[in-house]
Design an enzyme around this catalytic site. Structure first.
Site: not given
Ligand code: PNS
Length: 160
Positions: A17, A41
């Site tokens: 990261h 989660k």
């Molecule tokens: O580190 P990760 O778990 O791969 O991150 C995933 C993340 C947080 C970027 C994604 O799940 C997200 O943006 N979640 C917020 C909800 C949202 O906006 N969902 C629509 C995106 S398609």
């Protein structure tokens, strides 16, 4: 002012990261590392712990803000005045899901685009889950996480 959001679970923040962040920080005037608060989660680290660990790992970097968000990332981006989301790609298989998310986010808000940064090869196999698994069994993760995260992991798993 060009603002970007680097969203993720960051449970915990890894050197992969950090690598992504270091490579994009010069492109934007401000980049917010945004920790997703997902009530569905059960993370190892609380949002507050994750924020503190990311702040510690990025304190030497300018233009970096650390925050958390709930709900849709595009809504959060709008509040922050950001039009770019940053996501790292470790391997080709990451791209499939990341592309779907980028398209969905663009559909939800056509002002928001996604920039993909390939992870440096030395971190291409590093994930938060793998790091937790190794640390939970007392294995060394020095090469994969900032030192503060390493200490925090060993404390969580009581293998200090
Ligand atoms: O580190 P990760 O778990 O791969 O991150 C995933 C993340 C947080 C970027 C994604 O799940 C997200 O943006 N979640 C917020 C909800 C949202 O906006 N969902 C629509 C995106 S398609």
């Amino acid at each position: 002012m060009k603002r970007a959001i680097y969203p993720g679970s960051f449970d915990p923040f890894t050197l992969g990261h950090l690598d992504i962040l270091q490579r994009v920080v010069g492109i934007f005037d401000e980049i917010t590392v945004a920790v997703l608060h997902n009530p569905n989660k059960k993370p190892l680290f609380t949002v507050a712990e994750r924020i503190d660990l990311i702040k510690e790992a990025t304190e030497h970097m300018g233009h970096v803000v650390v925050d958390s968000f709930e709900g849709l990332v595009v809504d959060y981006a709008k509040i922050k005045g950001a039009t770019t989301l940053v996501r790292g790609l470790r391997e080709v298989s990451d791209f499939e899901n990341e592309l779907k998310m980028a398209h969905m986010n663009r559909h939800l808000d056509s002002d928001v685009g996604t920039v993909f940064i390939p992870t440096s090869p030395e971190y291409s196999f590093v994930s938060s889950s793998l790091v937790k698994e190794v640390a939970s069994h007392g294995g060394r993760v020095t090469a994969f996480v900032p030192s503060g995260v390493e200490q925090a992991l060993y404390q969580k798993y009581q293998k200090v």
